[in-house]
Design a protein around this motif. Structure first.
Motif, short mmCIF file in Angstrom:
data_model
loop_
_atom_site.label_atom_id
_atom_site.label_comp_id
_atom_site.label_asym_id
_atom_site.label_seq_id
_atom_site.Cartn_x
_atom_site.Cartn_y
_atom_site.Cartn_z
N HIS A 16 0.82 -1.21 0.00
CA HIS A 16 0.00 0.00 0.00
C HIS A 16 0.86 1.26 0.00
CE1 HIS A 16 0.83 0.79 4.27
NE2 HIS A 16 0.65 -0.51 4.49
N GLY A 17 0.20 2.37 -0.30
CA GLY A 17 0.88 3.66 -0.32
C GLY A 17 0.87 4.34 1.04
N SER A 18 1.28 5.59 1.05
CA SER A 18 1.43 6.35 2.30
C SER A 18 0.08 6.58 2.98
CB SER A 18 2.08 7.70 2.00
OG SER A 18 3.37 7.55 1.49
N GLY A 19 0.11 6.51 4.29
CA GLY A 19 -1.02 6.94 5.09
C GLY A 19 -2.08 5.90 5.38
N TRP A 20 -2.24 4.91 4.48
CA TRP A 20 -3.33 3.96 4.66
C TRP A 20 -2.78 2.57 4.87
CZ3 TRP A 20 -8.32 2.93 1.42
CH2 TRP A 20 -9.44 3.12 2.26
N HIS A 21 -3.49 1.54 4.42
CA HIS A 21 -3.08 0.17 4.69
C HIS A 21 -3.69 -0.76 3.65
CE1 HIS A 21 -7.06 0.00 6.59
NE2 HIS A 21 -6.70 1.08 7.26
N SER A 22 -3.69 -2.06 3.91
CA SER A 22 -4.05 -3.06 2.91
C SER A 22 -5.49 -2.95 2.41
CB SER A 22 -3.84 -4.46 3.49
OG SER A 22 -4.64 -4.67 4.64
N GLN A 23 -6.33 -2.26 3.15
CA GLN A 23 -7.74 -2.12 2.77
C GLN A 23 -7.89 -1.54 1.37
OE1 GLN A 23 -10.36 -0.51 5.80
NE2 GLN A 23 -11.38 0.80 4.31
N GLN A 24 -6.94 -0.69 0.95
CA GLN A 24 -7.08 0.02 -0.32
C GLN A 24 -7.13 -0.92 -1.53
OE1 GLN A 24 -2.79 1.90 -0.44
NE2 GLN A 24 -3.60 1.93 -2.51
N PHE A 25 -6.69 -2.16 -1.38
CA PHE A 25 -6.60 -3.08 -2.51
C PHE A 25 -7.80 -4.02 -2.65
CE2 PHE A 25 -1.97 -2.29 -1.77
CZ PHE A 25 -1.72 -1.66 -2.97
N LEU A 26 -8.86 -3.81 -1.87
CA LEU A 26 -9.97 -4.75 -1.88
C LEU A 26 -10.47 -5.06 -3.29
CD1 LEU A 26 -12.23 -6.44 -0.59
CD2 LEU A 26 -13.54 -4.31 -0.36
N SER A 27 -10.83 -4.05 -4.06
CA SER A 27 -11.43 -4.30 -5.37
C SER A 27 -10.45 -4.94 -6.33
CB SER A 27 -11.99 -3.00 -5.95
OG SER A 27 -10.97 -2.02 -6.08
N LEU A 28 -9.22 -4.48 -6.36
CA LEU A 28 -8.23 -5.02 -7.29
C LEU A 28 -7.83 -6.44 -6.90
CD1 LEU A 28 -6.45 -4.57 -9.75
CD2 LEU A 28 -4.73 -3.55 -8.23
N ALA A 29 -7.61 -6.69 -5.61
CA ALA A 29 -7.22 -8.03 -5.16
C ALA A 29 -8.35 -9.03 -5.40
CB ALA A 29 -6.84 -7.99 -3.68
N ASN A 30 -9.58 -8.60 -5.17
CA ASN A 30 -10.72 -9.47 -5.45
C ASN A 30 -10.76 -9.86 -6.93
OD1 ASN A 30 -12.24 -10.26 -3.22
ND2 ASN A 30 -13.35 -8.32 -3.11
N TYR A 31 -10.56 -8.90 -7.79
CA TYR A 31 -10.59 -9.17 -9.23
C TYR A 31 -9.51 -10.18 -9.62
CZ TYR A 31 -9.84 -8.61 -14.22
OH TYR A 31 -9.65 -8.86 -15.55
N VAL A 32 -8.28 -9.92 -9.18
CA VAL A 32 -7.16 -10.78 -9.57
C VAL A 32 -7.37 -12.21 -9.09
CG1 VAL A 32 -4.69 -11.20 -9.21
CG2 VAL A 32 -5.51 -8.89 -9.72
N SER A 33 -7.82 -12.38 -7.84
CA SER A 33 -7.98 -13.72 -7.29
C SER A 33 -9.18 -14.44 -7.91
CB SER A 33 -8.12 -13.67 -5.77
OG SER A 33 -9.29 -12.97 -5.38
N LYS A 34 -10.30 -13.74 -8.06
CA LYS A 34 -11.51 -14.38 -8.58
C LYS A 34 -11.39 -14.73 -10.06
CE LYS A 34 -14.72 -12.53 -5.16
NZ LYS A 34 -15.90 -11.66 -4.89
N GLN A 35 -10.54 -14.01 -10.78
CA GLN A 35 -10.30 -14.33 -12.18
C GLN A 35 -9.27 -15.45 -12.35
OE1 GLN A 35 -11.81 -12.98 -15.07
NE2 GLN A 35 -13.25 -12.19 -13.54
N GLY A 36 -8.73 -15.92 -11.23
CA GLY A 36 -7.74 -16.99 -11.29
C GLY A 36 -6.40 -16.56 -11.84
N LEU A 37 -6.10 -15.27 -11.77
CA LEU A 37 -4.84 -14.75 -12.29
C LEU A 37 -3.70 -14.97 -11.30
CD1 LEU A 37 -6.23 -11.35 -13.63
CD2 LEU A 37 -5.75 -13.43 -14.95
N ALA A 38 -3.99 -14.85 -10.03
CA ALA A 38 -2.99 -15.04 -8.96
C ALA A 38 -3.71 -14.99 -7.63
CB ALA A 38 -1.92 -13.94 -9.01
#
Length: 310
Positions: free
Chosen positions: A69-91
């Motif tokens: 993640h970037g400055s100031g925040w945490h892993s929450q920021q990747f929810l939509s992108l991480a969901n897409y990558v995993s559900k599409q079977g990409l990684a």
């Protein structure tokens, strides 16, 4: 004389007071979404026995994408992108809360020493490799997280990553890609940073816990888990040591994605700058902002095509 100059800079080198406009330069509203489906936090043990948090998005793919993640925040920021990558079977995707960040850090906005992020990431990757021995590991990061990925690539653990993907990466404060004060939302203690760097060059680290930068995150995104100030040693750990040398160390596949409406970066400079030191594939997304490159749908097909070729 040298010590006197350093001391004066450390004491007097504070930033100007924030203005409300500085928080409005970046479209943070794109991060306002429903986070109820976030995976539960899990923990791994770093080499100093500290329990550090992460989230896991499972997939049967033989690839693992770590997103920093970037400055100031945490892993929450990747929810939509991480969901897409995993559900599409990409990684499968792992999103750590970097030390000093998240919901319950040991010391918010601080680490124990310069370079501790790299040690933590190496420990995290070792845990992943133990669980998934045959997986390819791709290290990715957004903004300052991208800078950390570049730093990692130029350090002692560089060979542990199989590829890198950087989303609007912060390369360095004076790199041709960086707008002043990251578009206005960051306020560095410039004089103090110079003074502390002078002491660090003498091997003196007594004052590395002092605040070096502050961030003006809008109130709607604040819930107590944000990190609005960094110590000198944490801030230094987030950025490349020497971005030219660190970029030159990247021999693995490298993808950089940014949006043409980015408020913090001169995105047209990514290709000429990075290609001077290593081979890179740069994708610029029309009308996408600094935060949109993480949460917007435009990034998804680009990442899908690239991951599919690894």
């Amino acid at each position: 004389m040298y010590l006197g100059i350093a001391a004066a800079l450390i004491i007097l080198g504070k930033p100007k007071t924030f203005t409300e406009q500085s928080a409005d330069n970046i479209n943070f509203n794109e991060m306002l979404m429903d986070y109820n489906s976030l995976p539960e936090l899990q923990y791994y043990q770093a080499r100093d026995n500290t329990a550090l948090a992460y989230r896991h998005y499972p997939s049967r793919a033989n690839k693992t994408l770590i997103l920093l993640h970037g400055s100031g925040w945490h892993s929450q920021q990747f929810l939509s992108l991480a969901n897409y990558v995993s559900k599409q079977g990409l990684a499968q995707v792992y999103t750590p809360d970097l030390r000093g960040h998240g919901h319950d850090p040991k010391r918010r906005g601080d680490v124990d020493y310069i370079g501790q992020f790299e040690d933590d990431l190496a420990d995290f990757m070792a845990m992943i490799k133990t669980r998934h021995p045959d997986t390819k590991v791709i290290v990715g990061g957004h903004s300052s997280g991208g800078g950390l990925a570049i730093r990692f690539a130029g350090g002692q653990y560089a060979g542990q990553a199989d590829a890198y993907v950087l989303l609007a990466p912060f390369i360095y404060y004076n790199a041709p890609t960086t707008k002043p004060n990251a578009g206005g939302w960051a306020q560095p203690y410039t004089g103090r940073i110079v003074g502390l760097t002078m002491l660090n060059n003498m091997g003196v680290h007594w004052f590395d816990s002092l605040t070096a930068i502050q961030f003006n995150l809008p109130e709607p995104l604040r819930n107590g888990s944000e990190t609005l100030a960094y110590s000198y040693r944490l801030n230094t750990s987030f950025a490349p040591r020497d971005y030219k040398q660190d970029l030159s160390s990247i021999n693995q596949p490298l993808l950089v994605i940014a949006g043409t409406a980015d408020e913090t970066m001169y995105v047209d400079q990514y290709q000429p700058l990075i290609s001077e030191y290593t081979k890179v594939d740069v994708k610029l997304l029309p009308d996408v902002t600094h935060m949109g490159v993480v949460v917007g749908p435009e990034v998804q097909p680009v990442l899908r095509d690239w991951l599919g070729k690894l």
